[in-house]
Design a protein around this motif. Structure first.
Motif, PDB file in Angstrom:
ATOM      1  N   GLN A 129       0.865  -1.180   0.000  1.00 57.56           N
ATOM      2  CA  GLN A 129       0.000   0.000   0.000  1.00 57.56           C
ATOM      3  C   GLN A 129       0.903   1.233   0.000  1.00 57.56           C
ATOM      4  N   ARG A 187       1.660   6.200  -3.822  1.00 54.20           N
ATOM      5  CA  ARG A 187       1.208   6.441  -5.195  1.00 54.20           C
ATOM      6  C   ARG A 187       0.841   5.120  -5.866  1.00 54.20           C
ATOM      7  N   ALA A 188      -0.257   5.154  -6.642  1.00 55.52           N
ATOM      8  CA  ALA A 188      -0.844   3.922  -7.185  1.00 55.52           C
ATOM      9  C   ALA A 188       0.158   3.105  -7.993  1.00 55.52           C
ATOM     10  N   HIS A 189       0.997   3.758  -8.819  1.00 58.38           N
ATOM     11  CA  HIS A 189       1.877   3.021  -9.726  1.00 58.38           C
ATOM     12  C   HIS A 189       3.092   2.420  -9.022  1.00 58.38           C
ATOM     13  N   ASN A 211       2.891   0.412  -6.413  1.00 56.96           N
ATOM     14  CA  ASN A 211       2.497  -0.781  -5.667  1.00 56.96           C
ATOM     15  C   ASN A 211       2.940  -2.061  -6.358  1.00 56.96           C
ATOM     16  N   GLY A 229      -2.434   0.343  -8.014  1.00 56.12           N
ATOM     17  CA  GLY A 229      -3.284   0.587  -6.856  1.00 56.12           C
ATOM     18  C   GLY A 229      -2.824  -0.197  -5.646  1.00 56.12           C
ATOM     19  N   SER A 274      -7.873  -4.437  -5.414  1.00 57.20           N
ATOM     20  CA  SER A 274      -7.165  -3.165  -5.555  1.00 57.20           C
ATOM     21  C   SER A 274      -8.040  -2.022  -5.067  1.00 57.20           C
ATOM     22  N   THR A 331      -8.297   0.580  -6.469  1.00 54.58           N
ATOM     23  CA  THR A 331      -8.854   1.223  -7.663  1.00 54.58           C
ATOM     24  C   THR A 331     -10.226   0.659  -8.026  1.00 54.58           C
TER      25      THR A 331
END
Length: 454
Positions: free
Chosen positions: A99, A102-104, A106, A161, A181, A183
């Motif tokens: 976690q 930033r999403a990218h 992970n 995510g 996720s 997302t």
């Protein structure tokens, strides 16, 4: 302790660390003999100046590891090293999800923890030091180097995510994992190349060159919002249940050709977010769910989604029901809630809306994980946001000879052990092949330990 930087695709070494916990109390300023009263977190009064130290004699094994970004969900991968093994040093495999901020950034991380040794107890000879040995391989024999440190090898698969929850299973001889996720998508991953990577340097180099770009086997975006509930059926390979924060549950079924068919008709009976799902360990069409609406429901997927809810117990906790675990051999389900309470339910009494057969209030914050022991049907583990992992045995009864001492600290006779030392514990799991070993994850990292109690 191993530190894995976000930009790295392979792991680094694990090293021993000195850990302070609340298993024992040391006060160097008081040398007078006094009556020893057990320390119980949340119930014993301790001065701020009192030094808390770990009692190593309470542990058979204890190690820590850290990742660059916290992994707040993980699962243990069953390996080919044998069941019911107890010979040290130990090796274990897990899959976890990060976690990151930033999403990218992970990842799904496959980890191989090896050369995990017993704690040295008083009177035992110290381990030999061998600083000249730079081998990365695990020596699992009587001639092993006693001074060699534990090792952590990792392979990281890019994941868009944060991973709310991850659960693994075997399918057609291959290890796969499903991820929820943040997302809003649920993805299924093939972990075989990552597992090969943690076993050999050649495979690791190839995996690193590919930068962990492993596409998911399948993705489902039909939930339209994020969720946490996720479980593979133990009786029907490839069958998955996923539940979201908008009270919808979807059932996945494996089709020929290695893909999944997800029923677009959601199973709806809860009035609020689905928090956890557990398939029955022996009935192919039955699963249970728990929710923020305080209820636990049992479903049979042979019926249409709108009619599949068979049993419901309302107001099982004073607030959200966070987690459940279904006993593998007995008709019992444990539940843990935001109220810090652990309830044990007899499924045979669900129809009568009977109260729980056991209720425990040891934790002082929300329960984050519960799990029955894989072999002993009366033992379970529980983790809480109060930084405690508790071990319980329902078969124990109060000893009259210990009644006076128990009253001093208000300890239920079923409470076997309290483990501390982690911050914001999220999940704990029994190792299915190494009796008594528990792995836990928290904001502060992983613990892998075995106590003298189980």
């Amino acid at each position: 302790m191993a530190s894995i930087e976000e930009e790295e695709k392979m792991g680094s070494d694990v090293e021993f660390v000195d850990v302070e916990s609340d298993e024992a109390i040391a006060d160097d300023d008081d040398d007078d003999e006094e009556e020893v009263v057990p320390f119980v977190p949340g119930k014993s009064n301790v001065d701020e100046d009192t030094e808390m130290v770990q009692d190593d004699t309470a542990y058979v094994m204890y190690h820590q590891a850290q990742t660059g970004s916290p992994c707040l969900s993980f699962d243990i991968i069953k390996d080919q090293l044998g069941d019911n093994r107890s010979r040290f040093p130990l090796t274990t495999y897990i899959v976890a999800g990060t976690q990151a901020d930033r999403a990218h950034l992970n990842s799904v991380i496959v980890m191989r923890m090896s050369n995990l040794k017993k704690l040295k107890q008083p009177g035992e000879e110290a381990d030999k030091d061998d600083d000249d040995d730079d081998s990365d391989s695990l020596i699992d024999s009587d001639e092993e180097d006693e001074g060699e440190l534990p090792e952590l090898n990792t392979a990281m698969i890019s994941h868009l995510g944060g991973v709310n929850r991850i659960r693994g299973t075997k399918l057609h001889g291959k290890q796969i994992a499903a991820t929820w996720s943040d997302t809003g998508s649920v993805n299924v991953w093939n972990l075989e190349s990552a597992l090969e990577s943690v076993e050999s340097q050649e495979a690791a180099s190839k995996f690193s060159r590919d930068e962990g770009r492993v596409p998911p086997l399948f993705s489902f975006t039909g939930h339209q919002t994020e969720g946490f509930a996720l479980d593979w059926s133990p009786t029907v390979p490839g069958t998955l249940a996923s539940g979201d924060c908008k009270k919808n549950i979807h059932i996945w079924k494996m089709e020929e050709g290695g893909t999944w068919r997800v029923d677009q008709r959601p199973y709806v009976a809860h009035s609020e977010s689905i928090e956890d799902i557990q398939w029955s360990p022996n009935e192919k069409t039955v699963f249970a769910s728990c929710s923020v609406d305080k209820s636990i429901r049992v479903w049979d997927i042979r019926a249409a989604p709108s009619k599949a809810c068979m049993l419901t117990v309302e107001n099982t906790h004073e607030s959200d029901v966070n987690v459940i675990s279904w006993n593998k051999t007995e008709p019992f389900i444990i539940s843990g809630g935001d109220d810090g309470v652990i309830n044990v339910w007899d499924l045979r009494q669900f129809q009568q809306k009977s109260p729980p057969i056991a209720k425990f209030k040891q934790h002082t914050a929300p329960i984050t994980s519960v799990e029955w022991h894989p072999i002993d049907s009366t033992v379970f583990a529980c983790s809480g946001a109060d930084d405690q992992i508790t071990l319980w045995d329902l078969a124990l009864e109060r000893d009259p000879d210990a009644e006076a001492q128990d009253q001093q600290v208000d300890v239920p006779p079923q409470l076997l052990f309290i483990h501390q030392g982690q911050t914001d514990i999220k999940e704990c799991h029994w190792h299915p092949q190494i009796p008594g070993v528990i792995i836990s994850t928290a904001l502060s990292g992983f613990n892998i330990f075995k106590t003298i109690s189980v």
